[in-house]
Scaffold this motif. Structure first.
Motif, PDB file in Angstrom:
ATOM      1  N   TRP A 132      36.329  17.541  25.400  1.00 23.43           N
ATOM      2  CA  TRP A 132      37.548  16.855  24.980  1.00 23.43           C
ATOM      3  C   TRP A 132      38.580  16.893  26.096  1.00 23.43           C
ATOM      4  O   TRP A 132      39.321  15.931  26.293  1.00 23.43           O
ATOM      5  CB  TRP A 132      38.106  17.502  23.711  1.00 23.43           C
ATOM      6  CG  TRP A 132      37.257  17.276  22.504  1.00 23.43           C
ATOM      7  CD1 TRP A 132      36.451  18.194  21.884  1.00 23.43           C
ATOM      8  CD2 TRP A 132      37.097  16.060  21.786  1.00 23.43           C
ATOM      9  NE1 TRP A 132      35.800  17.616  20.823  1.00 23.43           N
ATOM     10  CE2 TRP A 132      36.186  16.302  20.719  1.00 23.43           C
ATOM     11  CE3 TRP A 132      37.636  14.769  21.922  1.00 23.43           C
ATOM     12  CZ2 TRP A 132      35.810  15.323  19.825  1.00 23.43           C
ATOM     13  CZ3 TRP A 132      37.263  13.794  21.012  1.00 23.43           C
ATOM     14  CH2 TRP A 132      36.372  14.055  19.981  1.00 23.43           C
ATOM     15  N   PHE A 133      38.619  17.991  26.821  1.00 24.30           N
ATOM     16  CA  PHE A 133      39.500  18.102  27.991  1.00 24.30           C
ATOM     17  C   PHE A 133      39.118  17.047  29.029  1.00 24.30           C
ATOM     18  O   PHE A 133      39.972  16.377  29.611  1.00 24.30           O
ATOM     19  CB  PHE A 133      39.379  19.504  28.595  1.00 24.30           C
ATOM     20  CG  PHE A 133      40.290  19.761  29.762  1.00 24.30           C
ATOM     21  CD1 PHE A 133      41.554  20.304  29.564  1.00 24.30           C
ATOM     22  CD2 PHE A 133      39.888  19.472  31.058  1.00 24.30           C
ATOM     23  CE1 PHE A 133      42.402  20.545  30.632  1.00 24.30           C
ATOM     24  CE2 PHE A 133      40.713  19.708  32.131  1.00 24.30           C
ATOM     25  CZ  PHE A 133      41.978  20.246  31.925  1.00 24.30           C
ATOM     26  N   ALA A 134      37.812  16.892  29.248  1.00 25.07           N
ATOM     27  CA  ALA A 134      37.323  15.884  30.192  1.00 25.07           C
ATOM     28  C   ALA A 134      37.702  14.484  29.735  1.00 25.07           C
ATOM     29  O   ALA A 134      38.083  13.633  30.556  1.00 25.07           O
ATOM     30  CB  ALA A 134      35.802  16.000  30.341  1.00 25.07           C
ATOM     31  N   LEU A 135      37.601  14.241  28.426  1.00 28.96           N
ATOM     32  CA  LEU A 135      37.982  12.933  27.890  1.00 28.96           C
ATOM     33  C   LEU A 135      39.454  12.644  28.162  1.00 28.96           C
ATOM     34  O   LEU A 135      39.811  11.534  28.555  1.00 28.96           O
ATOM     35  CB  LEU A 135      37.708  12.878  26.386  1.00 28.96           C
ATOM     36  CG  LEU A 135      38.135  11.591  25.663  1.00 28.96           C
ATOM     37  CD1 LEU A 135      37.402  10.388  26.238  1.00 28.96           C
ATOM     38  CD2 LEU A 135      37.885  11.708  24.154  1.00 28.96           C
ATOM     39  N   GLY A 136      40.303  13.635  27.962  1.00 30.25           N
ATOM     40  CA  GLY A 136      41.727  13.459  28.247  1.00 30.25           C
ATOM     41  C   GLY A 136      41.970  13.128  29.707  1.00 30.25           C
ATOM     42  O   GLY A 136      42.782  12.247  30.037  1.00 30.25           O
ATOM     43  N   ALA A 137      41.254  13.819  30.610  1.00 26.48           N
ATOM     44  CA  ALA A 137      41.408  13.560  32.040  1.00 26.48           C
ATOM     45  C   ALA A 137      40.956  12.147  32.395  1.00 26.48           C
ATOM     46  O   ALA A 137      41.582  11.461  33.209  1.00 26.48           O
ATOM     47  CB  ALA A 137      40.608  14.584  32.845  1.00 26.48           C
TER      48      ALA A 137
END
Length: 211
Positions: free
Chosen positions: A157-162
């Motif tokens: 999810w962190f990667a998706l935000g980035a």
């Protein structure tokens, strides 16, 4: 959302700083030439690098620093060549077809230039400025991947935000740059712009060579 937002903010913080890739997106946006392609390539490349970092490629970069060194020297060489081309345009804009129609300026609308860039050179330049940049591997892959790992199972999810941050930035830079066209109605303005691009590229290349 508690994981996507930090990823979004960190993704923005790593790409907003003016660099070779951003300068290219800005220039294409001002000229209104193949903007969608450039934005797509930059955002897609960032997405792949972010996913690679979260998947653990950062450990490989840490274990094999020669990969970063190779990208550093290759990137510096490419930037110097790109700077030379920009300097040539600044000194002789007519040589690249930047001839404005009466009452119009380069970048004001699609039909305002007599010679348009082909897809292949723009695509190759965008890929080179993205993948030959060692900061991509140190920041996007290693740093962002390391921070993402602290979120455990939520790291994707962190990667998706980035990745969302990357799409938002490049889209805003590329498609928003067209509003600068009104200030670029003369060849002199384009010479100043290309001169600034040349100096920026040289400065970045020097910083890369100095490590």
């Amino acid at each position: 959302m508690l994981t996507i937002v930090p990823g979004f903010l960190m993704g923005l913080s790593l790409i907003v700083a003016i660099g070779a890739q951003n300068v290219l997106v800005l220039r294409q946006g001002i000229r209104r030439e193949l903007v969608g392609l450039v934005v797509l390539v930059c955002a897609a490349s960032d997405a792949l690098l972010i996913l690679a970092g979260v998947a653990g490629l950062g450990r490989l970069v840490e274990a094999a620093p020669w990969l970063v060194d190779g990208a550093r020297w290759g990137g510096a060489a490419f930037l110097l060549v790109y700077a030379a081309l920009a300097a040539r345009r600044a000194l002789d804009p007519a040589a690249t077809g930047l001839v404005a129609e009466p009452g119009d300026g380069p970048g004001e609308r699609e039909g305002s230039v007599l010679v348009r860039q082909r897809v292949a050179p723009v695509l190759a330049t965008t890929l080179a400025l993205t993948w030959l940049n060692p900061h991509v591997y140190l920041d996007t892959v290693f740093l962002l991947g390391s921070v993402a790992s602290t979120h455990g199972e939520d790291r994707w999810w962190f990667a998706l935000g980035a990745m969302i941050g990357s799409v938002v930035w490049f889209s805003a830079l590329g498609f928003g740059a067209r509003h600068l066209g009104r200030w670029l109605r003369s060849e002199r303005a384009w010479r100043v712009l290309d001169g600034a691009i040349a100096l920026t590229m040289v400065a970045i290349a020097v910083m890369l060579l100095r490590g």
